[in-house]
Design a protein around this motif. Sequence first.
Motif, PDB file in Angstrom:
ATOM      1  N   HIS A   1      -7.106   5.048  16.145  1.00 35.84           N
ATOM      2  CA  HIS A   1      -6.991   6.902  16.841  1.00 35.84           C
ATOM      3  C   HIS A   1      -7.965   7.560  15.692  1.00 35.84           C
ATOM      4  N   PHE A   2      -8.788   8.456  15.588  1.00 32.49           N
ATOM      5  CA  PHE A   2      -9.339   9.787  15.238  1.00 32.49           C
ATOM      6  C   PHE A   2      -9.631  10.639  15.557  1.00 32.49           C
ATOM      7  N   GLN A   3      -8.922  11.718  14.333  1.00 27.25           N
ATOM      8  CA  GLN A   3      -8.670  12.880  14.496  1.00 27.25           C
ATOM      9  C   GLN A   3     -10.425  13.653  15.364  1.00 27.25           C
ATOM     10  N   ILE A   4     -11.724  13.050  15.105  1.00 24.31           N
ATOM     11  CA  ILE A   4     -12.964  13.604  14.998  1.00 24.31           C
ATOM     12  C   ILE A   4     -13.219  12.420  15.342  1.00 24.31           C
ATOM     13  N   VAL A   5     -14.334  11.660  16.709  1.00 25.52           N
ATOM     14  CA  VAL A   5     -15.721  10.634  16.997  1.00 25.52           C
ATOM     15  C   VAL A   5     -16.645  11.827  16.985  1.00 25.52           C
ATOM     16  N   ILE A   6     -17.506  11.446  15.744  1.00 26.08           N
ATOM     17  CA  ILE A   6     -19.151  11.881  16.076  1.00 26.08           C
ATOM     18  C   ILE A   6     -19.937  10.624  16.334  1.00 26.08           C
ATOM     19  N   ILE A   7     -20.388  10.629  18.004  1.00 24.04           N
ATOM     20  CA  ILE A   7     -21.541   9.953  18.114  1.00 24.04           C
ATOM     21  C   ILE A   7     -23.160   9.736  18.057  1.00 24.04           C
ATOM     22  N   GLY A   8     -23.455   9.781  17.612  1.00 27.30           N
ATOM     23  CA  GLY A   8     -24.875  10.152  16.831  1.00 27.30           C
ATOM     24  C   GLY A   8     -24.946  10.587  15.425  1.00 27.30           C
ATOM     25  N   ALA A   9     -25.699   9.740  14.324  1.00 25.39           N
ATOM     26  CA  ALA A   9     -26.415  10.468  13.207  1.00 25.39           C
ATOM     27  C   ALA A   9     -27.204  10.872  13.038  1.00 25.39           C
ATOM     28  N   GLY A  10     -27.877  11.766  13.328  1.00 24.82           N
ATOM     29  CA  GLY A  10     -29.388  12.439  13.016  1.00 24.82           C
ATOM     30  C   GLY A  10     -28.729  13.746  12.983  1.00 24.82           C
ATOM     31  N   PRO A  11     -30.063  15.261  12.473  1.00 19.06           N
ATOM     32  CA  PRO A  11     -29.288  16.370  11.869  1.00 19.06           C
ATOM     33  C   PRO A  11     -28.051  16.885  12.557  1.00 19.06           C
ATOM     34  N   ALA A  12     -28.058  16.913  13.815  1.00 17.74           N
ATOM     35  CA  ALA A  12     -26.319  17.357  13.719  1.00 17.74           C
ATOM     36  C   ALA A  12     -25.285  16.793  13.897  1.00 17.74           C
ATOM     37  N   GLY A  13     -25.244  15.078  14.003  1.00 16.31           N
ATOM     38  CA  GLY A  13     -23.840  14.718  13.536  1.00 16.31           C
ATOM     39  C   GLY A  13     -23.685  14.734  12.513  1.00 16.31           C
ATOM     40  N   MET A  14     -24.520  14.378  11.429  1.00 15.26           N
ATOM     41  CA  MET A  14     -24.648  14.282   9.699  1.00 15.26           C
ATOM     42  C   MET A  14     -23.616  15.762   9.458  1.00 15.26           C
ATOM     43  N   ALA A  15     -24.540  16.838   9.918  1.00 11.46           N
ATOM     44  CA  ALA A  15     -23.807  18.257  10.051  1.00 11.46           C
ATOM     45  C   ALA A  15     -22.857  18.873  10.281  1.00 11.46           C
ATOM     46  N   ALA A  16     -22.249  17.879  11.392  1.00  8.56           N
ATOM     47  CA  ALA A  16     -21.021  17.976  11.499  1.00  8.56           C
ATOM     48  C   ALA A  16     -20.137  17.182  10.958  1.00  8.56           C
ATOM     49  N   ALA A  17     -20.748  16.335  10.447  1.00  3.93           N
ATOM     50  CA  ALA A  17     -19.526  15.320   9.886  1.00  3.93           C
ATOM     51  C   ALA A  17     -18.832  16.041   8.653  1.00  3.93           C
ATOM     52  N   LEU A  18     -20.110  16.974   7.999  1.00  2.68           N
ATOM     53  CA  LEU A  18     -20.072  17.231   6.610  1.00  2.68           C
ATOM     54  C   LEU A  18     -18.956  17.824   6.414  1.00  2.68           C
ATOM     55  N   THR A  19     -18.568  18.622   7.648  1.00  5.15           N
ATOM     56  CA  THR A  19     -18.056  20.304   8.333  1.00  5.15           C
ATOM     57  C   THR A  19     -16.416  20.117   8.322  1.00  5.15           C
ATOM     58  N   THR A  20     -16.419  19.222   8.955  1.00  2.00           N
ATOM     59  CA  THR A  20     -14.594  18.384   9.728  1.00  2.00           C
ATOM     60  C   THR A  20     -14.704  17.535   8.156  1.00  2.00           C
ATOM     61  N   THR A  21     -14.319  16.818   7.745  1.00  2.00           N
ATOM     62  CA  THR A  21     -14.134  16.473   6.358  1.00  2.00           C
ATOM     63  C   THR A  21     -13.707  16.841   5.611  1.00  2.00           C
ATOM     64  N   LYS A  22     -14.422  18.178   5.228  1.00  2.00           N
ATOM     65  CA  LYS A  22     -14.521  19.426   4.352  1.00  2.00           C
ATOM     66  C   LYS A  22     -13.451  20.093   4.580  1.00  2.00           C
ATOM     67  N   ALA A  23     -13.264  19.643   6.315  1.00  5.19           N
ATOM     68  CA  ALA A  23     -11.932  20.736   6.373  1.00  5.19           C
ATOM     69  C   ALA A  23     -10.792  19.215   6.139  1.00  5.19           C
ATOM     70  N   GLY A  24     -10.360  18.643   5.788  1.00  8.04           N
ATOM     71  CA  GLY A  24      -9.443  17.595   5.459  1.00  8.04           C
ATOM     72  C   GLY A  24      -9.535  17.001   6.763  1.00  8.04           C
ATOM     73  N   LEU A  25     -10.448  17.051   8.527  1.00  4.36           N
ATOM     74  CA  LEU A  25      -9.988  15.950   9.215  1.00  4.36           C
ATOM     75  C   LEU A  25     -10.623  13.865   9.183  1.00  4.36           C
ATOM     76  N   GLU A  26      -9.648  13.746  10.040  1.00  2.00           N
ATOM     77  CA  GLU A  26     -10.617  12.140   9.575  1.00  2.00           C
ATOM     78  C   GLU A  26     -11.580  12.282  10.789  1.00  2.00           C
ATOM     79  N   THR A  27     -12.651  11.723  10.415  1.00  2.00           N
ATOM     80  CA  THR A  27     -13.578  11.506  10.878  1.00  2.00           C
ATOM     81  C   THR A  27     -14.530  10.402  10.660  1.00  2.00           C
ATOM     82  N   ILE A  28     -14.577   9.531  12.135  1.00  2.00           N
ATOM     83  CA  ILE A  28     -15.778   8.627  12.321  1.00  2.00           C
ATOM     84  C   ILE A  28     -17.325   9.158  13.187  1.00  2.00           C
ATOM     85  N   VAL A  29     -17.867   8.671  11.946  1.00  2.00           N
ATOM     86  CA  VAL A  29     -19.630   9.120  12.933  1.00  2.00           C
ATOM     87  C   VAL A  29     -20.286   7.515  13.204  1.00  2.00           C
TER      88      VAL A  29
END
Length: 468
Positions: free
Chosen positions: A5-33
């Motif tokens: 179980h993860f707080q955030i699941v991002i599907i896709g690691a193009g520009p949108a997915g990578m940028a989203a991961a930067l924001t969620t991880t900076k906020a301390g949310l457990e993120t999987i891409v």
Amino acid sequence: MANQHFQIVIIGAGPAGMAAALTTTKAGLETIVIDDQKDSGGQVYRNLRANQKTSPAYLGQSYYDGARLAQSFADCGAIYRPDCTVWQITNTHEIALVSRGKAELITADYIIIATGAIERPMPVKGWTLPGVMSVGGAQTLLKQAALGADDAVFVGSGPLLYLTAWQYIKAGLAVRAVIDITGGKQWRSAIPYAPLALLQPDMLAMGREWLGDIRRNTEVINKVSAIEIIGQSKAQGVSCTLSSGDKIDIDANHIFLHQGVVPNVNLTMATGLAHQWDHQAHCWRPVIDVTGKSSDEQIYIAGDGGGIGGAKAAAIAGRLAASAIVARCGKPRFLAQLYYKLRHLHYLSIRPFLDRLYLPPAHFRLAQTDETIICRCEAVSKADVNAALASGASGPNQLKAFCRAGLGRGQGRGSGERAGDRHHSLRQAIPQPVRISIGGEDNFPRSQMSVLGGNGKALGGLPDLFCL
């Protein structure tokens, strides 16, 4: 995977997915891409980190502009799962995926779908012959393996066509010709939106550079009304008919087709999210709010999968969706969201101009002859599909049973044009957001549409298309 179980699941690691991961991880949310490619970057920044070692100049500065984002993503602390395919998202937000031949199931509080765009197929006569491929495929070979074909002919329109032809020329490959299908009608439609496009002078200058270099190094054919690929067992050339009625035949064994990109709604449709018909772009797109939130409160859609905007707009859209989720997790980001909204609007300012200029005419979007192949995997032609309809196929699943359209390896994702339409059926299209259900509530992602044109009829009251 120890943690299912993860707080955030991002599907896709193009520009949108990578940028989203930067924001969620900076906020301390457990993120999987989760990404189905071998490395991050998506199509636009494909193989970027490997290419940085040799930095071939022919890929262009816009490609290397993604280096900072890719490196920041690699360092951000998100769990990254490449070579991993998501095949289902349930209504309880369970995510079914396959990685290295092993099936897994994970859950999430929030999901960001950032699966990008796909090319709009160009079903002209002969488009399935060996030697014919999409421009995106040709560019992938250049980025991934530094491979290209001499004396290729580029056919179609749109920024990706010109960029890839320019990259071929800069790589020292001979381009036999560029056949540009952009017509006067498209120019007249786009001109009123030119002032907005001036808000993106760098992009306009870059496009002008591409076109200038192309014209100086190869033949560019305009005012084209019809295209046919010549050949029996393989492509041997292109025949184009001009608006004057004159014909030009060009010998070529490699022909690259392109007429724009459309949102990749494969996964979003299979998930049961609401979609609506985009009358301007002639394609389906998910129903989302300004932050990317879909009809499911826990699922956001970022980047070109929610509407075509390009790499910079996609990255900002990823930031915006992620910021909205961070705020919902109790960490308000009002100023950040306002900034991202304004930046997103800025990057989209050029789209009304480009979308009208490079919208392909109906006779290129739709299969025009009975022998034109609709489903490549099963070699199903337009005539085969029409015969199935005449025999009583009343829906997409029946169509599969009657003529096997959409049953091959592509599972309908490449079965001709993804969003078929004719002007008279568009007038009957459902104007409100609709949920697309293909044979049941939980489906494998088979949301690709196929165009018939001619005497095909609409299924289930939708525009003139087939959900294969």
